[in-house]
Scaffold this motif. Structure first.
Motif, PDB file in Angstrom:
ATOM      1  N   LEU A 162      -1.532  -3.620  -9.063  1.00  0.00           N
ATOM      2  CA  LEU A 162      -2.369  -2.862  -8.119  1.00  0.00           C
ATOM      3  C   LEU A 162      -2.624  -1.446  -8.585  1.00  0.00           C
ATOM      4  O   LEU A 162      -3.676  -0.881  -8.283  1.00  0.00           O
ATOM      5  CB  LEU A 162      -1.703  -2.814  -6.741  1.00  0.00           C
ATOM      6  CG  LEU A 162      -1.995  -3.948  -5.797  1.00  0.00           C
ATOM      7  CD1 LEU A 162      -1.337  -3.700  -4.456  1.00  0.00           C
ATOM      8  CD2 LEU A 162      -3.470  -4.182  -5.637  1.00  0.00           C
ATOM      9  N   PHE A 211       0.818  -1.205   0.000  1.00  0.00           N
ATOM     10  CA  PHE A 211       0.000   0.000   0.000  1.00  0.00           C
ATOM     11  C   PHE A 211       0.859   1.265   0.000  1.00  0.00           C
ATOM     12  O   PHE A 211       0.539   2.236  -0.666  1.00  0.00           O
ATOM     13  CB  PHE A 211      -0.954   0.011   1.189  1.00  0.00           C
ATOM     14  CG  PHE A 211      -1.955  -1.106   1.161  1.00  0.00           C
ATOM     15  CD1 PHE A 211      -2.805  -1.259   0.075  1.00  0.00           C
ATOM     16  CD2 PHE A 211      -2.049  -1.999   2.209  1.00  0.00           C
ATOM     17  CE1 PHE A 211      -3.730  -2.289   0.046  1.00  0.00           C
ATOM     18  CE2 PHE A 211      -2.978  -3.023   2.188  1.00  0.00           C
ATOM     19  CZ  PHE A 211      -3.819  -3.176   1.109  1.00  0.00           C
ATOM     20  N   ARG A 264      -9.759   2.413   0.460  1.00  0.00           N
ATOM     21  CA  ARG A 264      -9.342   1.628   1.625  1.00  0.00           C
ATOM     22  C   ARG A 264      -8.689   0.344   1.150  1.00  0.00           C
ATOM     23  O   ARG A 264      -9.183  -0.303   0.226  1.00  0.00           O
ATOM     24  CB  ARG A 264     -10.539   1.273   2.513  1.00  0.00           C
ATOM     25  CG  ARG A 264     -11.124   2.437   3.245  1.00  0.00           C
ATOM     26  CD  ARG A 264     -12.231   2.055   4.220  1.00  0.00           C
ATOM     27  NE  ARG A 264     -13.101   0.950   3.871  1.00  0.00           N
ATOM     28  CZ  ARG A 264     -14.105   1.010   2.998  1.00  0.00           C
ATOM     29  NH1 ARG A 264     -14.354   2.105   2.323  1.00  0.00           N
ATOM     30  NH2 ARG A 264     -14.868  -0.043   2.784  1.00  0.00           N
ATOM     31  N   GLY A 265      -7.612  -0.029   1.790  1.00  0.00           N
ATOM     32  CA  GLY A 265      -6.948  -1.282   1.485  1.00  0.00           C
ATOM     33  C   GLY A 265      -6.831  -2.130   2.739  1.00  0.00           C
ATOM     34  O   GLY A 265      -6.535  -1.614   3.818  1.00  0.00           O
ATOM     35  N   LEU A 296      -6.372  -9.445  -1.145  1.00  0.00           N
ATOM     36  CA  LEU A 296      -6.109  -8.033  -0.961  1.00  0.00           C
ATOM     37  C   LEU A 296      -7.343  -7.291  -1.466  1.00  0.00           C
ATOM     38  O   LEU A 296      -7.741  -7.465  -2.618  1.00  0.00           O
ATOM     39  CB  LEU A 296      -4.875  -7.591  -1.750  1.00  0.00           C
ATOM     40  CG  LEU A 296      -4.462  -6.160  -1.471  1.00  0.00           C
ATOM     41  CD1 LEU A 296      -2.951  -6.044  -1.518  1.00  0.00           C
ATOM     42  CD2 LEU A 296      -5.083  -5.207  -2.450  1.00  0.00           C
ATOM     43  N   ALA A 311      -6.317  -0.097  -8.392  1.00  0.00           N
ATOM     44  CA  ALA A 311      -6.632   1.050  -7.538  1.00  0.00           C
ATOM     45  C   ALA A 311      -7.183   2.213  -8.348  1.00  0.00           C
ATOM     46  O   ALA A 311      -8.129   2.886  -7.914  1.00  0.00           O
ATOM     47  CB  ALA A 311      -5.388   1.485  -6.763  1.00  0.00           C
ATOM     48  N   TYR A 353      -0.628   7.998   1.677  1.00  0.00           N
ATOM     49  CA  TYR A 353      -0.882   6.780   2.447  1.00  0.00           C
ATOM     50  C   TYR A 353      -1.204   7.166   3.878  1.00  0.00           C
ATOM     51  O   TYR A 353      -0.491   7.956   4.491  1.00  0.00           O
ATOM     52  CB  TYR A 353       0.347   5.869   2.414  1.00  0.00           C
ATOM     53  CG  TYR A 353       0.268   4.709   3.381  1.00  0.00           C
ATOM     54  CD1 TYR A 353      -0.351   3.525   3.006  1.00  0.00           C
ATOM     55  CD2 TYR A 353       0.798   4.802   4.668  1.00  0.00           C
ATOM     56  CE1 TYR A 353      -0.435   2.454   3.889  1.00  0.00           C
ATOM     57  CE2 TYR A 353       0.716   3.725   5.548  1.00  0.00           C
ATOM     58  CZ  TYR A 353       0.102   2.569   5.159  1.00  0.00           C
ATOM     59  OH  TYR A 353       0.011   1.507   6.028  1.00  0.00           O
ATOM     60  N   LEU A 393      -9.564  -3.758  -2.070  1.00  0.00           N
ATOM     61  CA  LEU A 393      -9.575  -2.310  -2.238  1.00  0.00           C
ATOM     62  C   LEU A 393     -11.032  -1.888  -2.358  1.00  0.00           C
ATOM     63  O   LEU A 393     -11.794  -2.487  -3.122  1.00  0.00           O
ATOM     64  CB  LEU A 393      -8.814  -1.888  -3.489  1.00  0.00           C
ATOM     65  CG  LEU A 393      -7.315  -2.167  -3.508  1.00  0.00           C
ATOM     66  CD1 LEU A 393      -6.716  -1.746  -4.849  1.00  0.00           C
ATOM     67  CD2 LEU A 393      -6.594  -1.460  -2.374  1.00  0.00           C
TER      68      LEU A 393
END
Length: 136
Positions: free
Chosen positions: A112, A11, A45-46, A57, A116, A22, A59
């Motif tokens: 990612l 992240f 949000r992760g 994982l 994202a 972050y 998101l």
């Protein structure tokens, strides 16, 4: 604990690569705030979630609080799901959200980035369509 730190590095690297911020929200959840087109922003949000034998994982990004927008066109959202590569619309804790779930063992930071950006962009687009605002 060390395993959690290594997971969080994904992240941190993701926020850095996307020019975002972050934020460690809790020990389990982080937030990446991303700048989008037209001066808009969107938070993603992760977190990690165990599903059977698989570590996922996740998101997620909020679109709107459902009680405030009871006339959401769910048929349009389901149709939009057909055009999304990595994510889908879900309801979660009385919010309409965009969510992705990926097997952690298969993920790279480069992958990612795409996920994202889709989650943030789709949530932001629909947030504007539904609310006319930049809330989340």
């Amino acid at each position: 604990m060390e395993h959690n730190i290594k997971r969080k590095e994904y992240f941190v690297k993701l926020a850095d690569k996307l020019g975002g911020t972050y934020i460690e929200y809790t020990d389990e959840i982080c937030i990446i705030s991303l700048r989008l087109a037209d001066g808009r922003s969107q938070s993603v949000r992760g977190f990690f979630k165990q599903r059977g034998q698989d570590l996922m994982l996740m998101l997620m990004s909020k679109v709107c609080f459902l009680d405030e927008y009871p006339d959401v066109d769910y048929k349009a959202l389901i149709a939009e799901n057909n055009h999304l590569a990595f994510s889908k619309f879900v309801t979660h804790h009385d919010y309409l959200e965009v969510m992705s779930a990926s097997h952690f063992s298969d993920i790279t930071v480069e992958f990612l980035e795409h996920v994202a950006l889709e989650v943030a962009s789709v949530a932001d687009d629909w947030e504007f369509k539904i609310t006319g605002q930049d809330i989340h």
